[in-house]
Design an enzyme around this catalytic site. Structure first.
Site, mmCIF file in Angstrom:
data_model
loop_
_atom_site.group_PDB
_atom_site.id
_atom_site.type_symbol
_atom_site.label_atom_id
_atom_site.label_comp_id
_atom_site.label_asym_id
_atom_site.label_seq_id
_atom_site.Cartn_x
_atom_site.Cartn_y
_atom_site.Cartn_z
ATOM 1 N N ARG A 193 -9.930 15.960 -4.135
ATOM 2 C CA ARG A 193 -8.728 15.130 -4.345
ATOM 3 C C ARG A 193 -8.551 14.166 -3.158
ATOM 4 O O ARG A 193 -8.145 13.019 -3.336
ATOM 5 C CB ARG A 193 -7.476 15.999 -4.507
ATOM 6 C CG ARG A 193 -7.498 16.965 -5.689
ATOM 7 C CD ARG A 193 -7.258 16.328 -7.029
ATOM 8 N NE ARG A 193 -6.033 15.602 -7.122
ATOM 9 C CZ ARG A 193 -5.530 15.143 -8.282
ATOM 10 N NH1 ARG A 193 -6.165 15.386 -9.432
ATOM 11 N NH2 ARG A 193 -4.432 14.451 -8.313
ATOM 12 N N HIS A 253 -11.953 11.271 -12.327
ATOM 13 C CA HIS A 253 -11.052 12.419 -12.504
ATOM 14 C C HIS A 253 -11.414 13.459 -11.466
ATOM 15 O O HIS A 253 -12.582 13.593 -11.095
ATOM 16 C CB HIS A 253 -11.255 13.022 -13.908
ATOM 17 C CG HIS A 253 -10.605 14.367 -14.089
ATOM 18 N ND1 HIS A 253 -9.268 14.506 -14.352
ATOM 19 C CD2 HIS A 253 -11.117 15.626 -14.007
ATOM 20 C CE1 HIS A 253 -8.976 15.802 -14.446
ATOM 21 N NE2 HIS A 253 -10.078 16.501 -14.236
ATOM 22 N N GLU A 291 -12.102 23.059 -17.191
ATOM 23 C CA GLU A 291 -12.633 21.720 -17.457
ATOM 24 C C GLU A 291 -14.164 21.709 -17.430
ATOM 25 O O GLU A 291 -14.805 21.064 -18.260
ATOM 26 C CB GLU A 291 -12.056 20.731 -16.443
ATOM 27 C CG GLU A 291 -10.553 20.512 -16.633
ATOM 28 C CD GLU A 291 -9.888 19.730 -15.513
ATOM 29 O OE1 GLU A 291 -8.668 19.529 -15.600
ATOM 30 O OE2 GLU A 291 -10.582 19.324 -14.548
ATOM 31 N N TYR A 308 -7.229 15.895 -22.417
ATOM 32 C CA TYR A 308 -5.984 15.501 -21.757
ATOM 33 C C TYR A 308 -4.747 16.003 -22.503
ATOM 34 O O TYR A 308 -3.658 15.443 -22.343
ATOM 35 C CB TYR A 308 -5.927 13.972 -21.608
ATOM 36 C CG TYR A 308 -6.738 13.457 -20.429
ATOM 37 C CD1 TYR A 308 -6.340 13.702 -19.115
ATOM 38 C CD2 TYR A 308 -7.895 12.709 -20.625
ATOM 39 C CE1 TYR A 308 -7.063 13.222 -18.042
ATOM 40 C CE2 TYR A 308 -8.639 12.225 -19.542
ATOM 41 C CZ TYR A 308 -8.202 12.482 -18.254
ATOM 42 O OH TYR A 308 -8.918 12.007 -17.187
ATOM 43 N N ARG A 357 -11.191 5.946 -5.382
ATOM 44 C CA ARG A 357 -10.290 5.109 -6.195
ATOM 45 C C ARG A 357 -9.945 3.802 -5.483
ATOM 46 O O ARG A 357 -9.850 2.752 -6.128
ATOM 47 C CB ARG A 357 -9.042 5.907 -6.570
ATOM 48 C CG ARG A 357 -9.316 6.892 -7.712
ATOM 49 C CD ARG A 357 -8.185 7.846 -7.930
ATOM 50 N NE ARG A 357 -8.321 8.598 -9.178
ATOM 51 C CZ ARG A 357 -7.598 9.670 -9.472
ATOM 52 N NH1 ARG A 357 -6.701 10.116 -8.626
ATOM 53 N NH2 ARG A 357 -7.776 10.291 -10.628
ATOM 54 N N PHE A 381 1.870 7.370 -21.618
ATOM 55 C CA PHE A 381 0.563 6.706 -21.521
ATOM 56 C C PHE A 381 -0.552 7.462 -22.242
ATOM 57 O O PHE A 381 -1.717 7.075 -22.157
ATOM 58 C CB PHE A 381 0.187 6.499 -20.047
ATOM 59 C CG PHE A 381 0.158 7.762 -19.222
ATOM 60 C CD1 PHE A 381 -0.923 8.628 -19.253
ATOM 61 C CD2 PHE A 381 1.237 8.089 -18.403
ATOM 62 C CE1 PHE A 381 -0.955 9.797 -18.508
ATOM 63 C CE2 PHE A 381 1.226 9.261 -17.643
ATOM 64 C CZ PHE A 381 0.118 10.116 -17.705
ATOM 65 N N LYS A 393 -15.231 7.813 -14.845
ATOM 66 C CA LYS A 393 -14.571 7.309 -16.058
ATOM 67 C C LYS A 393 -15.248 6.023 -16.576
ATOM 68 O O LYS A 393 -16.026 5.392 -15.851
ATOM 69 C CB LYS A 393 -13.089 7.092 -15.764
ATOM 70 C CG LYS A 393 -12.349 8.387 -15.397
ATOM 71 C CD LYS A 393 -10.849 8.152 -15.254
ATOM 72 C CE LYS A 393 -10.123 9.427 -14.877
ATOM 73 N NZ LYS A 393 -8.648 9.241 -14.840
ATOM 74 N N ASN A 431 -8.761 4.396 -13.403
ATOM 75 C CA ASN A 431 -8.835 4.751 -11.980
ATOM 76 C C ASN A 431 -10.140 5.453 -11.578
ATOM 77 O O ASN A 431 -10.153 6.275 -10.664
ATOM 78 C CB ASN A 431 -7.585 5.536 -11.556
ATOM 79 C CG ASN A 431 -7.436 6.842 -12.306
ATOM 80 O OD1 ASN A 431 -8.266 7.161 -13.140
ATOM 81 N ND2 ASN A 431 -6.386 7.577 -12.006
HETATM 82 P P1 GDP Z 1 -4.723 12.516 -11.608
HETATM 83 O O1 GDP Z 1 -4.665 14.025 -11.501
HETATM 84 O O2 GDP Z 1 -4.706 11.844 -10.258
HETATM 85 O O3 GDP Z 1 -5.871 12.034 -12.467
HETATM 86 O O4 GDP Z 1 -3.368 12.042 -12.310
HETATM 87 P P2 GDP Z 1 -2.511 12.626 -13.538
HETATM 88 O O5 GDP Z 1 -2.923 14.028 -13.870
HETATM 89 O O6 GDP Z 1 -1.076 12.357 -13.229
HETATM 90 O O7 GDP Z 1 -2.908 11.670 -14.758
HETATM 91 C C1 GDP Z 1 -4.103 11.841 -15.460
HETATM 92 C C2 GDP Z 1 -4.683 10.484 -15.753
HETATM 93 O O8 GDP Z 1 -3.815 9.786 -16.637
HETATM 94 C C3 GDP Z 1 -4.822 9.548 -14.548
HETATM 95 O O9 GDP Z 1 -5.981 9.797 -13.783
HETATM 96 C C4 GDP Z 1 -4.843 8.187 -15.211
HETATM 97 O O10 GDP Z 1 -6.128 7.879 -15.761
HETATM 98 C C5 GDP Z 1 -3.861 8.386 -16.362
HETATM 99 N N1 GDP Z 1 -2.522 7.927 -15.978
HETATM 100 C C6 GDP Z 1 -1.643 8.511 -15.119
HETATM 101 N N2 GDP Z 1 -0.507 7.780 -15.024
HETATM 102 C C7 GDP Z 1 -0.676 6.711 -15.856
HETATM 103 C C8 GDP Z 1 0.136 5.577 -16.194
HETATM 104 O O11 GDP Z 1 1.262 5.413 -15.714
HETATM 105 N N3 GDP Z 1 -0.403 4.678 -17.081
HETATM 106 C C9 GDP Z 1 -1.637 4.848 -17.638
HETATM 107 N N4 GDP Z 1 -2.107 3.931 -18.503
HETATM 108 N N5 GDP Z 1 -2.438 5.892 -17.342
HETATM 109 C C10 GDP Z 1 -1.964 6.802 -16.460
#
Ligand code: GDP
Length: 138
Positions: free
Chosen positions: A86, A116, A127, A50, A103, A58, A10, A113
């Site tokens: 993961r 992805h 993807e 996304y 991470r 968010f 990222k 973070n």
């Molecule tokens: P991942 O599968 O671990 O990437 O997590 P998710 O699918 O839940 O979320 C996708 C992405 O959205 C995450 O990797 C973060 O970059 C972002 N994200 C998730 N939760 C939050 C949040 O609470 N705040 C913000 N700003 N970004 C978030």
């Protein structure tokens, strides 16, 4: 041969110069690179990628962040690729990520973070195809 997963290094991680270290850690963990490119996503393309998170609070912050600078996209291959990747990247929130995970090492916050990782075999294929045409996948 193995399963495929898909990753993005990222904008926070490319900005801080962590691209090489992250790719090295991915290779050391046994993943083969099956596709690789650096690009700058438009807000429109980041929003499309996304789209599943469209209703989350968010979403706009995520789209703005993901289009804030260059990213490195890659398709990775390994037995049990999705789950093992993961594990390698750690929890979404770096504060909760295990020691030694990408991470934990490189991410600053739950939003920014560092990487992805696909959450299923089917999403890995979708993807990967979003970023790479057939001639770019090996
Ligand atoms: P991942 O599968 O671990 O990437 O997590 P998710 O699918 O839940 O979320 C996708 C992405 O959205 C995450 O990797 C973060 O970059 C972002 N994200 C998730 N939760 C939050 C949040 O609470 N705040 C913000 N700003 N970004 C978030």
């Amino acid at each position: 041969m193995g399963n495929k997963t898909f990753t993005i290094i990222k904008p926070d991680a490319t900005r801080k110069g962590h691209t090489g270290a992250i790719l090295a850690q991915i290779n050391s963990a046994g993943f083969k690179i099956a596709a690789l490119k650096m690009l700058h996503l438009s807000a429109e393309k980041a929003g499309e990628f996304y789209a599943v998170h469209r209703e989350r609070p968010f979403y706009s912050e995520l789209v703005e962040f993901m289009s804030s600078g260059p990213v490195v996209a890659a398709i990775l291959e390994k037995q049990n690729a999705v789950e093992d990747f993961r594990t390698l990247i750690g929890a979404t929130n770096p504060a909760q990520a295990a020691e030694g995970t990408i991470r934990k090492l490189y991410a600053a916050s739950i939003g920014e973070n560092a990487v992805h990782g696909s959450d299923s075999n089917s999403n890995a294929l979708i993807e990967g195809d979003f970023f790479f045409n057939k001639l770019e996948q090996f």
